[in-house]
Design a protein around this motif. Sequence first.
Motif, PDB file in Angstrom:
ATOM      1  N   PRO A 205      26.188  11.059 -16.654  1.00 17.17           N
ATOM      2  CA  PRO A 205      27.140  12.270 -16.422  1.00 17.17           C
ATOM      3  C   PRO A 205      27.015  13.250 -17.456  1.00 17.17           C
ATOM      4  CG  PRO A 205      28.274  10.311 -17.586  1.00 17.17           C
ATOM      5  CD  PRO A 205      27.083  10.026 -16.932  1.00 17.17           C
ATOM      6  N   ASN A 206      26.296  13.021 -18.544  1.00 22.56           N
ATOM      7  CA  ASN A 206      25.874  13.974 -19.575  1.00 22.56           C
ATOM      8  C   ASN A 206      24.645  14.883 -19.257  1.00 22.56           C
ATOM      9  OD1 ASN A 206      24.469  11.526 -19.905  1.00 22.56           O
ATOM     10  ND2 ASN A 206      24.039  11.661 -21.970  1.00 22.56           N
ATOM     11  N   LEU A 207      23.925  14.461 -18.262  1.00 26.03           N
ATOM     12  CA  LEU A 207      22.652  15.079 -18.022  1.00 26.03           C
ATOM     13  C   LEU A 207      22.923  16.616 -18.019  1.00 26.03           C
ATOM     14  CD1 LEU A 207      19.608  15.058 -17.069  1.00 26.03           C
ATOM     15  CD2 LEU A 207      20.312  14.869 -14.702  1.00 26.03           C
ATOM     16  N   VAL A 208      23.739  17.267 -17.459  1.00 25.38           N
ATOM     17  CA  VAL A 208      23.698  18.654 -17.241  1.00 25.38           C
ATOM     18  C   VAL A 208      24.115  19.235 -18.764  1.00 25.38           C
ATOM     19  CG1 VAL A 208      25.041  20.883 -16.610  1.00 25.38           C
ATOM     20  CG2 VAL A 208      24.616  18.666 -14.814  1.00 25.38           C
ATOM     21  N   SER A 209      24.844  18.681 -19.555  1.00 25.97           N
ATOM     22  CA  SER A 209      25.127  18.976 -20.817  1.00 25.97           C
ATOM     23  C   SER A 209      23.951  18.904 -21.667  1.00 25.97           C
ATOM     24  CB  SER A 209      26.216  18.469 -21.388  1.00 25.97           C
ATOM     25  OG  SER A 209      26.365  17.185 -21.565  1.00 25.97           O
ATOM     26  N   ASP A 210      23.185  17.852 -21.521  1.00 24.13           N
ATOM     27  CA  ASP A 210      21.906  17.653 -22.406  1.00 24.13           C
ATOM     28  C   ASP A 210      20.922  18.733 -21.871  1.00 24.13           C
ATOM     29  OD1 ASP A 210      22.881  15.532 -23.722  1.00 24.13           O
ATOM     30  OD2 ASP A 210      21.859  13.760 -22.475  1.00 24.13           O
ATOM     31  N   LEU A 211      20.729  18.941 -20.589  1.00 29.47           N
ATOM     32  CA  LEU A 211      19.678  20.098 -20.195  1.00 29.47           C
ATOM     33  C   LEU A 211      20.248  21.239 -20.796  1.00 29.47           C
ATOM     34  CD1 LEU A 211      19.461  19.464 -16.471  1.00 29.47           C
ATOM     35  CD2 LEU A 211      17.631  19.206 -18.019  1.00 29.47           C
ATOM     36  N   GLU A 212      21.469  21.458 -20.788  1.00 29.37           N
ATOM     37  CA  GLU A 212      22.022  22.992 -21.439  1.00 29.37           C
ATOM     38  C   GLU A 212      21.685  23.174 -23.011  1.00 29.37           C
ATOM     39  OE1 GLU A 212      26.017  23.059 -20.544  1.00 29.37           O
ATOM     40  OE2 GLU A 212      25.504  23.990 -18.343  1.00 29.37           O
ATOM     41  N   PHE A 213      21.562  21.958 -23.554  1.00 26.10           N
ATOM     42  CA  PHE A 213      21.409  21.832 -25.187  1.00 26.10           C
ATOM     43  C   PHE A 213      20.147  21.989 -25.208  1.00 26.10           C
ATOM     44  CE2 PHE A 213      20.059  19.711 -28.904  1.00 26.10           C
ATOM     45  CZ  PHE A 213      21.227  19.931 -29.788  1.00 26.10           C
ATOM     46  N   LEU A 214      18.997  21.114 -24.496  1.00 25.24           N
ATOM     47  CA  LEU A 214      17.747  21.362 -24.770  1.00 25.24           C
ATOM     48  C   LEU A 214      17.000  22.610 -24.307  1.00 25.24           C
ATOM     49  CD1 LEU A 214      16.806  17.772 -22.862  1.00 25.24           C
ATOM     50  CD2 LEU A 214      16.410  18.404 -25.306  1.00 25.24           C
ATOM     51  N   ARG A 215      17.546  23.264 -23.371  1.00 24.89           N
ATOM     52  CA  ARG A 215      17.430  24.682 -23.052  1.00 24.89           C
ATOM     53  C   ARG A 215      17.452  25.696 -24.067  1.00 24.89           C
ATOM     54  NH1 ARG A 215      17.757  26.156 -17.180  1.00 24.89           N
ATOM     55  NH2 ARG A 215      15.750  25.808 -17.116  1.00 24.89           N
ATOM     56  N   GLU A 216      18.686  25.712 -24.662  1.00 28.31           N
ATOM     57  CA  GLU A 216      19.021  26.473 -25.669  1.00 28.31           C
ATOM     58  C   GLU A 216      18.395  26.315 -26.893  1.00 28.31           C
ATOM     59  OE1 GLU A 216      23.515  25.786 -26.004  1.00 28.31           O
ATOM     60  OE2 GLU A 216      23.880  26.683 -23.889  1.00 28.31           O
ATOM     61  N   ASN A 217      18.062  25.105 -27.092  1.00 25.32           N
ATOM     62  CA  ASN A 217      17.168  24.854 -28.533  1.00 25.32           C
ATOM     63  C   ASN A 217      15.839  24.634 -28.295  1.00 25.32           C
ATOM     64  OD1 ASN A 217      19.689  24.373 -30.712  1.00 25.32           O
ATOM     65  ND2 ASN A 217      20.186  23.525 -28.997  1.00 25.32           N
ATOM     66  N   LYS A 218      15.208  25.131 -27.121  1.00 25.83           N
ATOM     67  CA  LYS A 218      14.083  25.453 -26.739  1.00 25.83           C
ATOM     68  C   LYS A 218      13.161  24.090 -27.007  1.00 25.83           C
ATOM     69  CE  LYS A 218      13.653  30.297 -28.078  1.00 25.83           C
ATOM     70  NZ  LYS A 218      13.949  30.586 -26.590  1.00 25.83           N
ATOM     71  N   LYS A 219      13.834  23.044 -26.569  1.00 23.51           N
ATOM     72  CA  LYS A 219      13.444  21.450 -26.843  1.00 23.51           C
ATOM     73  C   LYS A 219      12.482  21.160 -25.472  1.00 23.51           C
ATOM     74  CE  LYS A 219      16.181  19.555 -30.434  1.00 23.51           C
ATOM     75  NZ  LYS A 219      16.782  18.601 -30.988  1.00 23.51           N
ATOM     76  N   LEU A 220      12.587  21.677 -24.250  1.00 24.39           N
ATOM     77  CA  LEU A 220      12.032  21.528 -23.206  1.00 24.39           C
ATOM     78  C   LEU A 220      10.352  21.739 -23.297  1.00 24.39           C
ATOM     79  CD1 LEU A 220      14.647  22.619 -20.739  1.00 24.39           C
ATOM     80  CD2 LEU A 220      14.024  20.249 -21.103  1.00 24.39           C
ATOM     81  N   GLU A 221      10.141  22.701 -24.370  1.00 29.49           N
ATOM     82  CA  GLU A 221       8.744  23.064 -24.417  1.00 29.49           C
ATOM     83  C   GLU A 221       7.869  22.210 -25.067  1.00 29.49           C
ATOM     84  OE1 GLU A 221       9.172  26.877 -26.344  1.00 29.49           O
ATOM     85  OE2 GLU A 221      10.337  27.671 -24.960  1.00 29.49           O
ATOM     86  N   ASN A 222       6.437  22.134 -24.939  1.00 26.57           N
ATOM     87  CA  ASN A 222       5.667  21.064 -25.352  1.00 26.57           C
ATOM     88  C   ASN A 222       6.038  19.769 -25.379  1.00 26.57           C
ATOM     89  OD1 ASN A 222       3.900  23.366 -26.047  1.00 26.57           O
ATOM     90  ND2 ASN A 222       5.307  23.977 -27.664  1.00 26.57           N
ATOM     91  N   ARG A 223       6.726  19.314 -24.664  1.00 29.65           N
ATOM     92  CA  ARG A 223       6.976  18.072 -24.197  1.00 29.65           C
ATOM     93  C   ARG A 223       6.784  17.361 -22.991  1.00 29.65           C
ATOM     94  NH1 ARG A 223      10.862  19.650 -28.051  1.00 29.65           N
ATOM     95  NH2 ARG A 223      11.081  18.105 -29.755  1.00 29.65           N
ATOM     96  N   LEU A 224       6.232  16.079 -22.671  1.00 29.64           N
ATOM     97  CA  LEU A 224       6.049  15.601 -21.476  1.00 29.64           C
ATOM     98  C   LEU A 224       7.545  15.134 -20.759  1.00 29.64           C
ATOM     99  CD1 LEU A 224       4.157  14.253 -19.201  1.00 29.64           C
ATOM    100  CD2 LEU A 224       4.316  12.167 -20.621  1.00 29.64           C
ATOM    101  N   LEU A 225       7.591  15.885 -19.520  1.00 27.14           N
ATOM    102  CA  LEU A 225       9.009  15.843 -18.822  1.00 27.14           C
ATOM    103  C   LEU A 225       8.987  14.862 -17.839  1.00 27.14           C
ATOM    104  CD1 LEU A 225       9.902  19.733 -18.616  1.00 27.14           C
ATOM    105  CD2 LEU A 225      10.376  18.084 -20.609  1.00 27.14           C
ATOM    106  N   ILE A 226       9.514  13.844 -17.803  1.00 29.96           N
ATOM    107  CA  ILE A 226       9.524  12.413 -16.954  1.00 29.96           C
ATOM    108  C   ILE A 226      10.883  12.601 -16.331  1.00 29.96           C
ATOM    109  CG2 ILE A 226       9.079  10.009 -16.409  1.00 29.96           C
ATOM    110  CD1 ILE A 226       7.325   9.973 -18.979  1.00 29.96           C
ATOM    111  N   SER A 227      11.130  12.596 -15.098  1.00 27.06           N
ATOM    112  CA  SER A 227      12.305  12.361 -14.372  1.00 27.06           C
ATOM    113  C   SER A 227      12.579  11.320 -13.620  1.00 27.06           C
ATOM    114  CB  SER A 227      12.645  13.598 -13.214  1.00 27.06           C
ATOM    115  OG  SER A 227      13.854  13.635 -12.666  1.00 27.06           O
ATOM    116  N   ALA A 228      13.621  10.478 -13.921  1.00 28.38           N
ATOM    117  CA  ALA A 228      14.159   9.169 -13.247  1.00 28.38           C
ATOM    118  C   ALA A 228      14.672   9.545 -11.876  1.00 28.38           C
ATOM    119  CB  ALA A 228      14.853   8.278 -14.226  1.00 28.38           C
ATOM    120  N   ASP A 229      14.079   9.581 -10.867  1.00 30.00           N
ATOM    121  CA  ASP A 229      14.628   9.715  -9.357  1.00 30.00           C
ATOM    122  C   ASP A 229      15.533  10.710  -8.953  1.00 30.00           C
ATOM    123  OD1 ASP A 229      14.117   8.148  -6.579  1.00 30.00           O
ATOM    124  OD2 ASP A 229      16.284   7.393  -6.990  1.00 30.00           O
ATOM    125  N   GLY A 230      16.919  10.071  -9.130  1.00 28.87           N
ATOM    126  CA  GLY A 230      17.931  11.163  -8.470  1.00 28.87           C
ATOM    127  C   GLY A 230      18.073  12.374  -9.444  1.00 28.87           C
TER     128      GLY A 230
END
Length: 246
Positions: A69-94
């Motif tokens: 249930p925290n996925l969307v809020s976690d995504l927003e935090f990661l994007r705002e703090n530019k933490k999606l860059e230079n990291r391997l992104l692995i998605s679990a299914d759904g």
Amino acid sequence: MSWIVDKEWWSKTYTELITKTIDLNFEKDQQATDLLSTLLEGRKDSIGFEEMKNLFKEFNESIVFGCGPNLVSDLEFLRENKKLENRLLISADGATTVLINHDILPHIIVTDLDGLIADIAWASLKGSIIVIHAHGDNIDGISKFVPMFRGKVIGSTQVEPRPHVYNFGGFTDGDRSVFLSYSLGTSRVILAGFDLNGEPHSCPGKLVPFNKRIKKIKLEIAKILLKQLEEKGVKLFNVQGEPYVL
């Protein structure tokens, strides 16, 4: 055929933890693995583990996205703090459905084919590597959905590996993604959208009906497996960079 996870340790874990906690059939798990191996044989887009490992060798940290249930809020935090860059992104299914709805294309998707296949197939076409997991409950899905993926694919199993189908360890798509990250050499893992200590939560990107009792059992197994990975040197963090408390 390749055991990526330690064979002796995983075989003991499978028989003494997983199959004693939840009803599994080794023979059906193996049947699914054999079928997946056959379907991946001869495909030009089948990728070997060493090739995949080489593709992502520059990463020393990953983000694994679960569908809590925290996925969307976690995504927003990661994007705002530019933490999606230079990291391997692995998605679990759904979780893939949520990611692509937020314009995020994961490098890797780990799926046992009960997520929204159209979204996973779209991500495959756009460049995500699809790690298809075989188990006794998704034999029909393997036959139906594997031909739909048009990008790079690789198989995974929780029993004896076969050509093109590897045993990375892990039981749920979420903890299996962490095992995969470790296998690829990224032992620092940020867990986004993980809520292992809360009440089981249905994922908007899932095809199958939500069973709260079964989900709770699977989450408990996932916690045990992740704790064992920590003992092997894996460092787990939340999106704020603090140690993830299992």
